[in-house]
Structure formats: C-alpha cells, structure tokens
Design a protein around this motif. Sequence first.
Motif, short mmCIF file in Angstrom:
data_model
loop_
_atom_site.label_atom_id
_atom_site.label_comp_id
_atom_site.label_asym_id
_atom_site.label_seq_id
_atom_site.Cartn_x
_atom_site.Cartn_y
_atom_site.Cartn_z
N ARG A 197 0.85 -1.19 0.00
CA ARG A 197 0.00 0.00 0.00
C ARG A 197 0.88 1.24 0.00
NH1 ARG A 197 -4.85 0.13 4.01
NH2 ARG A 197 -5.63 -1.15 2.29
N ASP A 201 -3.62 0.55 -3.11
CA ASP A 201 -2.99 -0.76 -2.96
C ASP A 201 -2.44 -1.22 -4.30
OD1 ASP A 201 -4.20 -0.50 -0.49
OD2 ASP A 201 -4.69 -2.62 -0.34
N GLY A 233 -8.93 2.36 1.87
CA GLY A 233 -7.99 1.68 2.73
C GLY A 233 -8.25 1.86 4.21
#
Length: 262
Positions: free
Chosen positions: A50, A55, A141
């Motif tokens: 990441r 990612d 995320g």
Amino acid sequence: MRPFPASASVSAAAALVLLASVSGSDPYASSYQSYNTAMDQTIDAHAARRERNLDHWDGETLAAYLGMDPETGEPLPDAGSDPDAGSISPTGIGAGESQRPQRVDEYVGHDAAILFYAQWCPNCHALAPNYDAIATLLGAGTVKSNLIMALFDCERDAQHAMLCSAAGVKHYPTVMFIGSGPFHDTDPISKALLGKDKSAGPAGASKLRRAVKFQGDWRYGDQVMDWIKCMRGLSSWHRLNTQGFMSVLRRGIFDLFRGGKG
C-alpha cells in the motif's frame, strides 16, 4: 513534465502518475504535485503493498477479490450456492497427502475498485493522479470507507496477463468495481439486440459475477468518483438484503407465510 528513469526500482505507482502534467486549474492538482517527490523512492515494484491510499496488487490478491483461480483464471464456485463450498478436498490421491479447503468465490467483507493498466499506456499515466486523488477523497484503505482502491499491472508477467484476460480487460485503462452480490451491466432487450458486450458499454460486459466495469469517460475524475460511489451504494444495499436487518426481516416474513415452518 519530468522524465521517467529506466529503473526497475521505481514503483508502479510512480511510473503511472509522474508522467501526468500539472494543471493549476485542475481540482486534483495537489495530487499531481505530491508525486514529484516519489521519483527517488527505491522499493520493490513487484510486491503487493500500500502506498498512500492505493494498494498495489499481485496476482494472488486480484484472484481472491475477483473470485478466480489464480493459476487458471477460471471463476470459482459461488460460496452461497455451492453445497460443498469451504469443504475439505484432497490435493491428491496418494495416501497421507495434505488436504486444503476448496477455493470459493466469497465476498471478503469490503468493496474494491481496480485500475488495470500497462506501463506503456499514456492514458493510464493520465488517469493515475486523479485515481489517487479519488482514493484520498473517499478514504480508501480505511475501516470507515470499507473500500480498497487498487492498481494492477496487466503486463508485468504471464500470470498478470492471463488474469486480466480472464477478467475481461480488453483495453487500458479499465476500471472495475468488485462488491457484494451480482451486478447487472445490461438488460435482456439490449442484450438481445446488440449482444452482451455492446449493450454493456464501450468497455464490454463483465465476465465475473460480483464485478462491473466503468463505462464512462475516464478523463473526468468526478465521473469516475461518482460511479464508484454509486457502485458502493448498490453493494451496501445487496449486503443489507442478504446479511443485514433486511435479510432477517425477509426470512421472518417468509416463515410467517409458510406457517412458521423454517
């Protein structure tokens, strides 16, 4: 525009985003500028990782999210409909050989948007800064967003190329959303008149049950972001109907009509 050095140590993200020109009038301009310091980074470009809110996926990760076999690209059986889903199956016929759970296509618990790209693709370079800005604005995320935004290099190696082909990626860039439950990217009448791919849009129909492709103009960041928001809403609604309060209510109503026989 800063030149991209021919160094294998520069990350895939830097390769994508640093070729985009900076525009002062662009609402995503700060994201263009934030990449100017990434040129000197020396990280393993082949590792799943990441960076900021994005990612970088390897083949195993992509296959797990899309519900495909990572070695063949074949769709996995649906965990909700396969009676043997999750059961233990032998890896071989020899006595004493190890056993493993059968792979199934199962929602991992959060949504994902994927940008499929190739290093040589100028349109991918142009889209990447906006894509990163969208990830930042949506909080990708994080637990709160329940969303992953990923990058996948379709031409890194043979496995990546095979998985992209199996996923129905026909041109670059392709943006795909993966969520809970099936997505319907066309309707029966249009499909009968135009065919499955043409009726779905310029990117073609998705080959996978829980995936849908972006059919709009990637040059407009707001359009991409609004589409991702819409797909998240559909995924949340399906999750509510199959796993949340609505599913409990629906089962209760059905049981009532059946005379309480569950």
